[in-house]
Design a protein around this motif. Structure first.
Motif, PDB file in Angstrom:
ATOM      1  N   HIS A 233     -10.666   2.231   6.240  1.00 22.27           N
ATOM      2  CA  HIS A 233     -10.923   1.657   7.566  1.00 22.27           C
ATOM      3  C   HIS A 233     -10.211   0.326   7.723  1.00 22.27           C
ATOM      4  CE1 HIS A 233     -14.816  -0.864   6.494  1.00 22.27           C
ATOM      5  NE2 HIS A 233     -13.773  -1.207   5.764  1.00 22.27           N
ATOM      6  N   SER A 234      -9.987  -0.046   8.984  1.00 18.54           N
ATOM      7  CA  SER A 234      -9.345  -1.317   9.319  1.00 18.54           C
ATOM      8  C   SER A 234      -9.776  -1.722  10.717  1.00 18.54           C
ATOM      9  CB  SER A 234      -7.820  -1.187   9.270  1.00 18.54           C
ATOM     10  OG  SER A 234      -7.195  -2.320   9.830  1.00 18.54           O
ATOM     11  N   THR A 235     -10.353  -2.907  10.848  1.00 14.66           N
ATOM     12  CA  THR A 235     -10.838  -3.357  12.157  1.00 14.66           C
ATOM     13  C   THR A 235      -9.701  -3.730  13.105  1.00 14.66           C
ATOM     14  OG1 THR A 235     -11.040  -5.622  11.332  1.00 14.66           O
ATOM     15  CG2 THR A 235     -13.003  -4.217  11.195  1.00 14.66           C
ATOM     16  N   THR A 236      -8.488  -3.904  12.571  1.00 18.68           N
ATOM     17  CA  THR A 236      -7.368  -4.341  13.404  1.00 18.68           C
ATOM     18  C   THR A 236      -6.449  -3.202  13.827  1.00 18.68           C
ATOM     19  OG1 THR A 236      -6.118  -4.857  11.393  1.00 18.68           O
ATOM     20  CG2 THR A 236      -7.326  -6.657  12.429  1.00 18.68           C
ATOM     21  N   GLY A 237      -6.762  -1.958  13.437  1.00 20.77           N
ATOM     22  CA  GLY A 237      -5.899  -0.834  13.767  1.00 20.77           C
ATOM     23  C   GLY A 237      -5.230  -0.280  12.526  1.00 20.77           C
ATOM     24  N   TYR A 238      -4.199   0.497  12.718  1.00 17.10           N
ATOM     25  CA  TYR A 238      -3.504   1.181  11.619  1.00 17.10           C
ATOM     26  C   TYR A 238      -2.633   0.162  10.897  1.00 17.10           C
ATOM     27  CZ  TYR A 238      -1.537   5.492   9.576  1.00 17.10           C
ATOM     28  OH  TYR A 238      -1.183   6.511   8.735  1.00 17.10           O
ATOM     29  N   ASP A 239      -3.044  -0.196   9.687  1.00 15.48           N
ATOM     30  CA  ASP A 239      -2.433  -1.301   8.937  1.00 15.48           C
ATOM     31  C   ASP A 239      -1.409  -0.742   7.953  1.00 15.48           C
ATOM     32  OD1 ASP A 239      -1.880  -3.696   7.724  1.00 15.48           O
ATOM     33  OD2 ASP A 239      -3.867  -3.989   6.847  1.00 15.48           O
ATOM     34  N   GLN A 240      -0.129  -0.940   8.254  1.00 14.05           N
ATOM     35  CA  GLN A 240       0.952  -0.353   7.469  1.00 14.05           C
ATOM     36  C   GLN A 240       2.021  -1.420   7.208  1.00 14.05           C
ATOM     37  OE1 GLN A 240       1.027   3.573   6.926  1.00 14.05           O
ATOM     38  NE2 GLN A 240      -0.993   2.628   6.930  1.00 14.05           N
ATOM     39  N   ARG A 241       2.070  -1.929   5.969  1.00 17.57           N
ATOM     40  CA  ARG A 241       2.993  -3.015   5.643  1.00 17.57           C
ATOM     41  C   ARG A 241       3.636  -2.792   4.282  1.00 17.57           C
ATOM     42  NH1 ARG A 241      -0.905  -7.884   5.647  1.00 17.57           N
ATOM     43  NH2 ARG A 241      -2.546  -6.298   5.708  1.00 17.57           N
ATOM     44  N   ILE A 242       4.810  -3.387   4.114  1.00 16.85           N
ATOM     45  CA  ILE A 242       5.496  -3.359   2.824  1.00 16.85           C
ATOM     46  C   ILE A 242       6.149  -4.715   2.577  1.00 16.85           C
ATOM     47  CG2 ILE A 242       7.576  -2.481   1.651  1.00 16.85           C
ATOM     48  CD1 ILE A 242       6.927   0.268   2.555  1.00 16.85           C
ATOM     49  N   GLU A 243       6.059  -5.176   1.325  1.00 18.24           N
ATOM     50  CA  GLU A 243       6.848  -6.324   0.893  1.00 18.24           C
ATOM     51  C   GLU A 243       7.622  -5.940  -0.361  1.00 18.24           C
ATOM     52  OE1 GLU A 243       6.357 -11.005  -0.342  1.00 18.24           O
ATOM     53  OE2 GLU A 243       5.253  -9.471  -1.464  1.00 18.24           O
ATOM     54  N   ALA A 244       8.928  -6.147  -0.324  1.00 18.90           N
ATOM     55  CA  ALA A 244       9.787  -5.946  -1.497  1.00 18.90           C
ATOM     56  C   ALA A 244      10.245  -7.322  -1.961  1.00 18.90           C
ATOM     57  CB  ALA A 244      10.982  -5.073  -1.136  1.00 18.90           C
ATOM     58  N   TYR A 245       9.846  -7.697  -3.166  1.00 22.77           N
ATOM     59  CA  TYR A 245      10.133  -9.026  -3.714  1.00 22.77           C
ATOM     60  C   TYR A 245      11.144  -8.892  -4.845  1.00 22.77           C
ATOM     61  CZ  TYR A 245       9.433 -13.536  -6.003  1.00 22.77           C
ATOM     62  OH  TYR A 245       9.638 -14.775  -6.570  1.00 22.77           O
ATOM     63  N   GLY A 246      12.244  -9.629  -4.720  1.00 24.39           N
ATOM     64  CA  GLY A 246      13.297  -9.531  -5.715  1.00 24.39           C
ATOM     65  C   GLY A 246      13.677 -10.865  -6.304  1.00 24.39           C
ATOM     66  N   SER A 247      14.637 -10.827  -7.205  1.00 22.08           N
ATOM     67  CA  SER A 247      15.069 -12.040  -7.905  1.00 22.08           C
ATOM     68  C   SER A 247      15.771 -13.033  -6.995  1.00 22.08           C
ATOM     69  CB  SER A 247      16.005 -11.651  -9.063  1.00 22.08           C
ATOM     70  OG  SER A 247      17.140 -10.931  -8.577  1.00 22.08           O
ATOM     71  N   GLU A 248      16.228 -12.571  -5.830  1.00 21.63           N
ATOM     72  CA  GLU A 248      16.971 -13.455  -4.932  1.00 21.63           C
ATOM     73  C   GLU A 248      16.413 -13.490  -3.520  1.00 21.63           C
ATOM     74  OE1 GLU A 248      21.168 -12.634  -5.127  1.00 21.63           O
ATOM     75  OE2 GLU A 248      21.086 -12.277  -7.286  1.00 21.63           O
ATOM     76  N   GLY A 249      15.170 -13.019  -3.346  1.00 22.91           N
ATOM     77  CA  GLY A 249      14.566 -13.058  -2.015  1.00 22.91           C
ATOM     78  C   GLY A 249      13.549 -11.959  -1.849  1.00 22.91           C
ATOM     79  N   ASP A 250      13.001 -11.881  -0.645  1.00 23.89           N
ATOM     80  CA  ASP A 250      12.060 -10.798  -0.389  1.00 23.89           C
ATOM     81  C   ASP A 250      12.248 -10.275   1.027  1.00 23.89           C
ATOM     82  OD1 ASP A 250       9.496 -11.848   1.351  1.00 23.89           O
ATOM     83  OD2 ASP A 250      10.427 -13.468   0.195  1.00 23.89           O
ATOM     84  N   LEU A 251      11.879  -9.024   1.198  1.00 19.37           N
ATOM     85  CA  LEU A 251      11.941  -8.351   2.493  1.00 19.37           C
ATOM     86  C   LEU A 251      10.535  -7.913   2.863  1.00 19.37           C
ATOM     87  CD1 LEU A 251      15.064  -6.158   1.778  1.00 19.37           C
ATOM     88  CD2 LEU A 251      14.950  -7.874   3.582  1.00 19.37           C
TER      89      LEU A 251
END
Length: 336
Positions: A233-251
């Protein structure tokens, strides 16, 4: 294949069948020729909207000579038999996840699919989500250096009915399986799984011995770690996220909101609208991109469609997570 639209046989007219029927209807390169469902009323309603003949018997679809491909959107226990029938008939198939809830049935079918040489794709549509797809491409291009950590957050707006939980195979095989495939999309060589699950709010999960809140940590052969966070469940709606963390930055791939308008006043700053409220609205573009990629496969072109072995690997990870969360152990996996 000619340039004429690919004629589809669709198995299943429930919610996901309706999503796929809409995708086929929206494509100039596809048409809905047959719909098979033992509940014929649902098939007939869908045919009235999008066209096609209807039947309660899948064999009639295969024998018709009127389909170039089939799309399996029926209940999970039917998937193995329908994939087998499709490859034996020489008809390409796109099957919704999972292939089955029992890995032994998947392993039994695997050599049949391999020997047939007929295209089989799995419905991991999130690979084709514009944000997720772009993030993965930029990671692969080396934009953030060596990928060290991947975080996947997936929370449904509300728990499913208890009757669904009873036949779903559990949260790891039903819900997290999408995230296991996404983990492999970024980091194919997963070697170990540690998972935790609790039941904190959903009576259906409690009734059927399932979890409603989970976290899974996957280790790749490179040493990179994937953290998958799920909730029913999620009170804010459909919660769909990704973080890709690397040696020179993150997306970071953020949630999709329902409005670009936000409010700032004395009570708060940048208060926005809720996120998209359902799988259908959130992932319509990815379902249509998934179909377009499968059409390439049907026509013998180079395609990025997820394979049968991708479906097998995701189920192996789901089984490992279930064992880990139940027994409190880290489970090593071999996905080859």
């Amino acid at each position: 294949m000619t340039a004429s639209p690919v004629r589809f046989g669709l198995f299943g007219s429930g919610r996901i069948g309706q999503v796929h029927a809409a995708s086929i209807a929206a494509s100039p390169d596809a048409e809905l020729a047959w719909i098979a469902d033992p509940f014929i009323d649902g098939a007939e309603r869908l045919a009235a909207q999008y066209g096609g003949k209807t039947t309660t018997d899948p064999a009639e679809v295969f024998a018709s000579g009127e389909v170039d491909a089939v799309l399996v959107a029926s209940p999970t226990p039917t998937h193995v038999d329908l994939i087998r029938a499709a490859v034996e008939a020489g008809i390409p198939v796109l099957c919704e996840k999972p292939i089955d809830l029992d890995i032994s049935r998947v392993e039994e079918l695997r050599p049949v699919v391999a020997a047939a040489g007929v295209p089989v794709a799995l419905g991991f549509n999130r690979r084709f989500d514009p944000g997720f797809h772009t993030a993965r491409a930029r990671v692969a291009a080396g934009e953030i250096g060596r990928l060290e950590q991947l975080t996947i957050i997936s929370r449904d707006p509300a728990a499913p009915p208890a009757a669904y939980v009873a036949v779903s195979g559990g949260i790891f095989r039903d819900m997290t399986i999408h995230d296991f495939d996404m983990a492999r999309f970024f980091l194919p060589d997963i070697v170990a799984v540690t998972a935790f699950g609790t039941t904190t709010f959903d009576d259906g999960a409690q009734q059927h011995g399932d979890f409603d809140t989970t976290t899974a940590i996957l280790k790749s052969a490179s040493g990179a770690l994937v953290t998958i966070i799920n909730s029913r469940h999620s009170t804010t709606g459909y919660d769909q996220r990704i973080e890709a963390y690397g040696s020179e930055g993150d997306l970071t791939v953020a949630n999709q909101g329902t409005s670009l308008v936000s409010l700032s006043n004395a009570n708060g700053v940048a208060a926005g609208a809720p996120f998209e409220a359902s799988m259908v609205t959130r992932y319509t573009p990815s379902y249509r991109a998934e179909l377009a990629e499968f059409l390439k496969l049907v026509r013998g072109e180079e395609s990025a469609s997820p394979t049968f072995d991708d479906g097998r690997a995701a189920l192996l990870l789901a089984d490992a997570a279930q064992r880990s969360a139940t027994e409190g152990v880290t489970v090593e996996v071999d996905l080859t």
